[in-house]
Design a protein around this motif. Structure first.
Motif, short mmCIF file in Angstrom:
data_model
loop_
_atom_site.label_atom_id
_atom_site.label_comp_id
_atom_site.label_asym_id
_atom_site.label_seq_id
_atom_site.Cartn_x
_atom_site.Cartn_y
_atom_site.Cartn_z
N ARG A 140 -0.31 5.27 -12.84
CA ARG A 140 0.52 4.21 -12.25
C ARG A 140 0.67 4.40 -10.73
N VAL A 162 -5.24 -2.43 -0.81
CA VAL A 162 -5.99 -3.67 -0.93
C VAL A 162 -5.23 -4.82 -0.29
N ASP A 163 -3.90 -4.80 -0.41
CA ASP A 163 -3.07 -5.88 0.12
C ASP A 163 -2.94 -5.86 1.64
N GLU A 206 -3.39 -0.72 -4.86
CA GLU A 206 -2.94 -2.10 -4.66
C GLU A 206 -2.36 -2.27 -3.26
N LYS A 207 -1.60 -1.28 -2.80
CA LYS A 207 -1.03 -1.32 -1.45
C LYS A 207 -2.13 -1.38 -0.39
N ASP A 239 -2.68 3.50 -9.09
CA ASP A 239 -2.86 2.05 -9.11
C ASP A 239 -2.00 1.37 -8.05
N ALA A 240 -0.75 1.81 -7.92
CA ALA A 240 0.16 1.23 -6.93
C ALA A 240 -0.34 1.49 -5.51
N GLN A 241 -0.85 2.70 -5.27
CA GLN A 241 -1.37 3.04 -3.95
C GLN A 241 -2.62 2.22 -3.61
#
Length: 125
Positions: free
Chosen positions: A113, A123-124, A120-121, A116-118
């Protein structure tokens, strides 16, 4: 290594999808057990002095499996203990395996998790 810290040995039970083996690790400050285990595709049941490590393949399989069926870590672990016993590998107590497996799975899920959060950060951005 050249870290100058005291070395000690640690025996860890490593559970693969199809077998179990005991491995001996040479532990020091610059080469802690969890790092060595992850380098060998295992995830430790404890971040400090693990006695059991589970293959990353098995953890990924179980994590995915539990998304599609009722969560039953205890049942999974009891089944695995029985299967490994038939393969001539015996754990001292099934409860200790269940506990260690549940710890490894919980830590693994948390790490996934966080990663994945890192990602996503990143990529955004």
């Amino acid at each position: 290594c050249k870290c100058g810290s005291q070395h000690h040995s640690l025996e860890v039970v490593c559970v693969h999808m199809e077998h179990v083996k005991d491995i001996m690790l040479d532990i020091c400050k610059c080469r802690p057990a969890p790092v060595q285990l992850v380098q060998h595709d295992f995830f430790p049941c404890s971040p400090v002095c693990p006695t059991l490590a589970v293959s990353l393949d098995m953890l990924e399989f179980v994590a995915e499996l539990f998304l599609h069926i009722s969560l039953n870590e205890r049942g999974w672990a009891a089944t695995l203990v029985k299967y490994l016993k038939a393969c001539r590998y015996h754990f001292v107590t099934a409860d200790s395996f269940c506990h260690c497996f549940a710890n490894a799975l919980a830590h693994y899920r948390q790490l996934v998790r966080l990663v994945d959060a890192q990602v996503e950060k990143l990529v955004d951005r």
